[in-house]
Scaffold this motif. Sequence first.
Motif, PDB file in Angstrom:
ATOM      1  N   ALA A   1      12.701   1.556  -7.778  1.00  0.00           N
ATOM      2  CA  ALA A   1      11.068   0.948  -8.555  1.00  0.00           C
ATOM      3  C   ALA A   1      10.751   0.246  -9.289  1.00  0.00           C
ATOM      4  CB  ALA A   1      11.791   1.893 -10.081  1.00  0.00           C
ATOM      5  N   ARG A   2       9.690  -0.025  -9.950  1.00  0.00           N
ATOM      6  CA  ARG A   2       8.606  -0.988 -10.300  1.00  0.00           C
ATOM      7  C   ARG A   2       6.989  -0.011 -10.467  1.00  0.00           C
ATOM      8  NH1 ARG A   2       7.663  -5.001  -6.084  1.00  0.00           N
ATOM      9  NH2 ARG A   2       5.709  -4.067  -5.125  1.00  0.00           N
ATOM     10  N   ASP A   3       6.944  -0.496 -11.820  1.00  0.00           N
ATOM     11  CA  ASP A   3       5.464  -0.404 -13.068  1.00  0.00           C
ATOM     12  C   ASP A   3       6.250   1.339 -12.990  1.00  0.00           C
ATOM     13  OD1 ASP A   3       4.623  -3.438 -13.111  1.00  0.00           O
ATOM     14  OD2 ASP A   3       3.452  -2.372 -11.081  1.00  0.00           O
ATOM     15  N   GLY A   4       5.002   1.713 -12.876  1.00  0.00           N
ATOM     16  CA  GLY A   4       4.980   3.665 -13.617  1.00  0.00           C
ATOM     17  C   GLY A   4       5.750   4.125 -12.214  1.00  0.00           C
ATOM     18  N   THR A   5       5.628   3.518 -10.584  1.00  0.00           N
ATOM     19  CA  THR A   5       6.839   4.154 -10.028  1.00  0.00           C
ATOM     20  C   THR A   5       8.155   4.212  -9.220  1.00  0.00           C
ATOM     21  OG1 THR A   5       4.119   4.203  -8.559  1.00  0.00           O
ATOM     22  CG2 THR A   5       6.200   4.203  -7.330  1.00  0.00           C
ATOM     23  N   ALA A   6       8.769   5.302  -8.866  1.00  0.00           N
ATOM     24  CA  ALA A   6       9.899   5.490  -8.360  1.00  0.00           C
ATOM     25  C   ALA A   6      10.161   6.046  -7.242  1.00  0.00           C
ATOM     26  CB  ALA A   6      11.046   6.444  -9.297  1.00  0.00           C
ATOM     27  N   ILE A   7      10.990   5.402  -6.383  1.00  0.00           N
ATOM     28  CA  ILE A   7      10.867   6.067  -5.312  1.00  0.00           C
ATOM     29  C   ILE A   7      12.051   6.481  -5.049  1.00  0.00           C
ATOM     30  CG2 ILE A   7      10.839   5.604  -2.708  1.00  0.00           C
ATOM     31  CD1 ILE A   7       8.561   4.052  -3.377  1.00  0.00           C
ATOM     32  N   VAL A   8      13.103   7.466  -4.904  1.00  0.00           N
ATOM     33  CA  VAL A   8      13.937   8.101  -4.878  1.00  0.00           C
ATOM     34  C   VAL A   8      14.690   8.130  -3.393  1.00  0.00           C
ATOM     35  CG1 VAL A   8      16.036   9.147  -5.343  1.00  0.00           C
ATOM     36  CG2 VAL A   8      14.631   9.537  -7.183  1.00  0.00           C
ATOM     37  N   GLY A   9      15.313   7.692  -2.554  1.00  0.00           N
ATOM     38  CA  GLY A   9      15.483   7.637  -1.485  1.00  0.00           C
ATOM     39  C   GLY A   9      16.510   9.184  -1.021  1.00  0.00           C
ATOM     40  N   PRO A  10      16.419   8.942   0.517  1.00  0.00           N
ATOM     41  CA  PRO A  10      17.069  10.706   0.816  1.00  0.00           C
ATOM     42  C   PRO A  10      18.626  10.520   0.405  1.00  0.00           C
ATOM     43  CG  PRO A  10      16.705   8.907   2.885  1.00  0.00           C
ATOM     44  CD  PRO A  10      16.412   8.324   1.361  1.00  0.00           C
ATOM     45  N   HIS A  11      19.299  11.659   0.469  1.00  0.00           N
ATOM     46  CA  HIS A  11      21.035  11.970   0.038  1.00  0.00           C
ATOM     47  C   HIS A  11      21.087  11.746   1.078  1.00  0.00           C
ATOM     48  CE1 HIS A  11      24.286  14.365  -0.407  1.00  0.00           C
ATOM     49  NE2 HIS A  11      24.085  14.890   0.920  1.00  0.00           N
ATOM     50  N   THR A  12      22.280  10.711   0.721  1.00  0.00           N
ATOM     51  CA  THR A  12      22.887  10.100   1.871  1.00  0.00           C
ATOM     52  C   THR A  12      24.445  10.777   1.666  1.00  0.00           C
ATOM     53  OG1 THR A  12      22.996   8.210   0.973  1.00  0.00           O
ATOM     54  CG2 THR A  12      24.151   7.789   2.501  1.00  0.00           C
TER      55      THR A  12
ATOM     56  N   GLU B   1     -10.233   1.152  -4.153  1.00  0.00           N
ATOM     57  CA  GLU B   1      -8.982   0.762  -3.906  1.00  0.00           C
ATOM     58  C   GLU B   1      -8.204   2.155  -4.331  1.00  0.00           C
ATOM     59  OE1 GLU B   1      -7.229  -3.171  -5.764  1.00  0.00           O
ATOM     60  OE2 GLU B   1      -7.736  -4.062  -4.354  1.00  0.00           O
ATOM     61  N   VAL B   2      -7.888   2.532  -3.409  1.00  0.00           N
ATOM     62  CA  VAL B   2      -6.976   3.914  -3.799  1.00  0.00           C
ATOM     63  C   VAL B   2      -5.739   3.978  -3.577  1.00  0.00           C
ATOM     64  CG1 VAL B   2      -7.295   6.367  -3.127  1.00  0.00           C
ATOM     65  CG2 VAL B   2      -8.765   5.395  -2.498  1.00  0.00           C
ATOM     66  N   ARG B   3      -5.061   4.375  -4.846  1.00  0.00           N
ATOM     67  CA  ARG B   3      -3.566   3.430  -4.802  1.00  0.00           C
ATOM     68  C   ARG B   3      -3.270   5.021  -4.786  1.00  0.00           C
ATOM     69  NH1 ARG B   3      -5.634  -0.497  -6.035  1.00  0.00           N
ATOM     70  NH2 ARG B   3      -4.661  -2.413  -6.257  1.00  0.00           N
ATOM     71  N   GLY B   4      -1.110   5.439  -4.427  1.00  0.00           N
ATOM     72  CA  GLY B   4      -0.726   6.696  -4.622  1.00  0.00           C
ATOM     73  C   GLY B   4       0.095   6.916  -2.933  1.00  0.00           C
ATOM     74  N   THR B   5      -0.066   8.234  -3.121  1.00  0.00           N
ATOM     75  CA  THR B   5       0.462   8.497  -1.472  1.00  0.00           C
ATOM     76  C   THR B   5      -0.446   8.917  -0.700  1.00  0.00           C
ATOM     77  OG1 THR B   5       2.928   9.727  -3.006  1.00  0.00           O
ATOM     78  CG2 THR B   5       1.928  10.336   0.359  1.00  0.00           C
ATOM     79  N   VAL B   6      -1.016   7.413   0.141  1.00  0.00           N
ATOM     80  CA  VAL B   6      -2.652   7.992   1.102  1.00  0.00           C
ATOM     81  C   VAL B   6      -2.242   7.513   2.345  1.00  0.00           C
ATOM     82  CG1 VAL B   6      -4.116   8.123  -1.571  1.00  0.00           C
ATOM     83  CG2 VAL B   6      -3.081   5.643  -0.350  1.00  0.00           C
ATOM     84  N   GLN B   7      -1.349   7.096   2.558  1.00  0.00           N
ATOM     85  CA  GLN B   7      -1.061   6.834   3.888  1.00  0.00           C
ATOM     86  C   GLN B   7      -0.356   7.856   4.836  1.00  0.00           C
ATOM     87  OE1 GLN B   7      -0.526   2.301   4.638  1.00  0.00           O
ATOM     88  NE2 GLN B   7      -1.855   2.092   3.116  1.00  0.00           N
ATOM     89  N   GLY B   8      -0.759   7.985   6.218  1.00  0.00           N
ATOM     90  CA  GLY B   8      -0.096   8.952   6.333  1.00  0.00           C
ATOM     91  C   GLY B   8      -0.343  10.254   6.450  1.00  0.00           C
ATOM     92  N   VAL B   9      -1.498  10.710   6.088  1.00  0.00           N
ATOM     93  CA  VAL B   9      -1.819  12.178   5.512  1.00  0.00           C
ATOM     94  C   VAL B   9      -3.240  12.479   5.539  1.00  0.00           C
ATOM     95  CG1 VAL B   9      -0.076  11.973   3.135  1.00  0.00           C
ATOM     96  CG2 VAL B   9      -2.160  11.280   2.592  1.00  0.00           C
ATOM     97  N   GLY B  10      -3.553  11.894   6.743  1.00  0.00           N
ATOM     98  CA  GLY B  10      -4.844  11.494   6.934  1.00  0.00           C
ATOM     99  C   GLY B  10      -6.033  11.457   5.727  1.00  0.00           C
ATOM    100  N   PHE B  11      -5.943  10.464   4.995  1.00  0.00           N
ATOM    101  CA  PHE B  11      -7.105   9.706   4.417  1.00  0.00           C
ATOM    102  C   PHE B  11      -7.667   9.371   4.792  1.00  0.00           C
ATOM    103  CE2 PHE B  11      -7.996   8.109  -0.202  1.00  0.00           C
ATOM    104  CZ  PHE B  11      -7.862   9.031  -0.306  1.00  0.00           C
TER     105      PHE B  11
ATOM    106  N   VAL C   1       3.611  -1.078  -4.842  1.00  0.00           N
ATOM    107  CA  VAL C   1       4.586  -1.002  -4.509  1.00  0.00           C
ATOM    108  C   VAL C   1       3.926   0.232  -3.628  1.00  0.00           C
ATOM    109  CG1 VAL C   1       6.530   1.024  -4.466  1.00  0.00           C
ATOM    110  CG2 VAL C   1       5.946  -0.693  -6.318  1.00  0.00           C
ATOM    111  N   GLY C   2       4.335  -0.049  -1.961  1.00  0.00           N
ATOM    112  CA  GLY C   2       3.916   1.080  -0.863  1.00  0.00           C
ATOM    113  C   GLY C   2       4.507   1.980  -1.259  1.00  0.00           C
ATOM    114  N   LEU C   3       4.030   3.323  -0.622  1.00  0.00           N
ATOM    115  CA  LEU C   3       4.563   4.892  -0.866  1.00  0.00           C
ATOM    116  C   LEU C   3       4.229   4.988   1.031  1.00  0.00           C
ATOM    117  CD1 LEU C   3       2.231   5.589  -3.922  1.00  0.00           C
ATOM    118  CD2 LEU C   3       4.633   4.667  -3.526  1.00  0.00           C
ATOM    119  N   ILE C   4       5.256   5.892   1.172  1.00  0.00           N
ATOM    120  CA  ILE C   4       5.685   6.585   2.993  1.00  0.00           C
ATOM    121  C   ILE C   4       5.593   7.770   2.187  1.00  0.00           C
ATOM    122  CG2 ILE C   4       7.632   6.274   4.749  1.00  0.00           C
ATOM    123  CD1 ILE C   4       8.625   3.829   3.173  1.00  0.00           C
ATOM    124  N   PRO C   5       4.285   8.191   2.758  1.00  0.00           N
ATOM    125  CA  PRO C   5       4.434   9.775   2.956  1.00  0.00           C
ATOM    126  C   PRO C   5       5.987  10.220   3.377  1.00  0.00           C
ATOM    127  CG  PRO C   5       2.971   9.131   4.895  1.00  0.00           C
ATOM    128  CD  PRO C   5       3.500   7.879   4.200  1.00  0.00           C
TER     129      PRO C   5
END
Length: 783
Positions: free
Chosen positions: A429-440, A11-21, A109-113
Amino acid sequence: MIGARVAHRIEVRGTVQGVGFRPFVCRLGRGLGLDGCVRNDGGVVVVEAAGSIEAMRALAARLRTDAPAQARVADVRVSALNGSAPATGTGFRVVRSTRRRPAGTGAEVGLIPPDLGTCDRCLTELFDPGDRRYRYAFLNCTDCGPRATIVDALPYDRVRTTMRRFDMCAACAAEYADPADRRFHAEPIACPACGPRLAWHATDHGPAAGGHGADALAAAEALIRRGGVVALKGLGGYQLVCDATDEAAVARLRIRKHRPAKPFAVMVSGLGAARRLAHVSAAEAALLTSVARPIVLLAPRPERPTAGSVAPGVPRIGLFLPNTPLHHLLLADLARPLVVTSGNVSDEPIAIDDADARRRLAGLADGFLGHDRVIRSRYDDSVARVVAGRPSLVRRARGYSPEPIGLPVAAPEPLLAVGGQLKHTFTVARDGTAIVGPHTGDLEQQATMEAFEANLARLSRVVGVTPRVVAHDLHPGYLSTRYAAALPVRGRIGVQHHHAHVASCAAEHGVTGRYIGVAYDGLGLGDDGTLWGGEVLVADLVSYRRVARFGRAPLPGGAAAVRRPARMALGYLFGGEPLDERSRAAVLRAAAPFLGRLPEREVATVRRMVAQGVNCPVASSAGRLFDAVAALLGLRDDATYEGEAAVALEALAGGHPAAPELPWRLVTRDDLIVYDPTATLLALLEALRDGTDPGLLAAGFHATVAAVTVALCAEVAARERLRTVCLSGGVMQNQSLVETVVAGLSGAGLEPLVNERVPGNDGGISYGQAAVAAARIRMDARG
């Protein structure tokens, strides 16, 4: 035993979808002679493979070391494969994705590229007459193209993006299925035969000619050549485009957009064109050409050919390179720099829906160059700069968000940080991952508040974070704070504004112990009920203690003083904190020329307001002191956008890099070290009266604030036995100031850190809130 066959699940976690993984894993597995498969499973890539021990070890190692450039591998977990192993000789392939959890409920936590700028190989195809995608505005591959702006759900597959409405033609389907092709499982794959196409729509005051495809592009280009403004549908929203060399066109756009002075960004065709407009260092060139393609703030050349009204009275011009094939076509065909700015009236969210864009932008644009690919999420252009040789974000949006940022203290339960009021972002955020949303943008607008709520609902659903705790600013009047108060969550954590600022810097650098935090900004509510903004703290991620500050002054009329720096100057003259009464009287005498040029009635009214304490909240704000000095030097009496006066002050100081400091002094009040600006203001006014060059005085003021900051930090460091200094807040976006402070702190033997991956302005507040909240929850859990 050598040659023994083993079977593993990886199992590979991280930003691994949408990047040709997955294509990368498939080619790797085949190259190692393995049997098995790879698939997306929720937000995780799952590999099930069998082969020799040596090959399986190599697979696990190379998943990290050889991953695609845009992948971010956070974790690789290897376990024995339960059930039947892939049979020998069956080969390796990509299989259909699965969903390990219902959206919003699972443990991952699902990660979006983020969206990726056009790669060099696609760019070659774009301008190759022999290629089937020649001049096709939507070509892409696994290394580039839309990602975050088109995703509906995870796992990242075409059927869960806005590309699902376009059925692949036979040629695209063959590329998509061929592991040897760079478009193997490129989810936005398209071509002129089967993909999105351009469309032209004229406004009432624009040309009626146009159509689709090449005709639509030609109509837009013709309009720009004639000095018109085009509303262009970009990656993350509509943009307004005009000729950056045409003064009349730029002036017309300013009037329509209600943006009288704030600089416009300029898009140029490449590095050579950028260097004709600005000085570009090697680090800045790397930032310009990075796959994120941000707007980069650069020192302009005086002889640049752009219209004077593109970036009037500022020390830096924002340049960026084309980030989509459509932008590349425009720049190549028009052969001139273009103003490319957000598709909105100032302070509104950018338009993404076609009907909404035509309604809101009809009075701004002379024509619309759109297309039929739906934009699912709003992403403005990112803004970045290079500080002390390192890239630093000013606005985190397209190309960077929603890439995850680590939390140095993991959040034990899902949390949401709602940010501040201006330059708004949120963080989940959850666990050690934070996702900052885009500038609004600024939440003072109802439309912006609605955009925030929509962005939050969608991102939370897609990445699978349902918050149980919300972190918010202490200011009860912020709309974000009110939003947090109404959420049905288990707990709420208030985070002081300036603690969030310095924590954002500390957290992104992995600092978990105590540090000195310097927070210079406009205004934020302090824990004593006054407004802060020139603060030195001793802090960690859980708590802070205020140890130093700037001298206070009233804001006559409250927000009116923010919009009118001349009022702020009057606040310092009539009501500055009484730290030195003799100097204060001298300041008033020296300020006679300034007082004489203001309306007599205004001066009298403000004097009474200050004397009686009517609507005059006091603030220890570095940002407001910069505003006051800009007004005293005659630069800006009024500000049409936040920070305009301070930006003009920095620009004026730019011609005097070695200016001497003005007088300054530190005093002690209530166990705090206080910078008393009275001596500085007196020297500045007397020198101005005696005919000293205002530019020299502006530079001297910058040198003074830098020296004060270093002195404050050095004293606190010696007292508290600390070395790390985290510099944050909107004032720290003053390039001249922050670089001087960094050099001074380093020279004093301290370790200065500045924000890099999140903005130092209020755009980084939500990440700082999340880091503080996570640390407090963890501390409470440990008792």
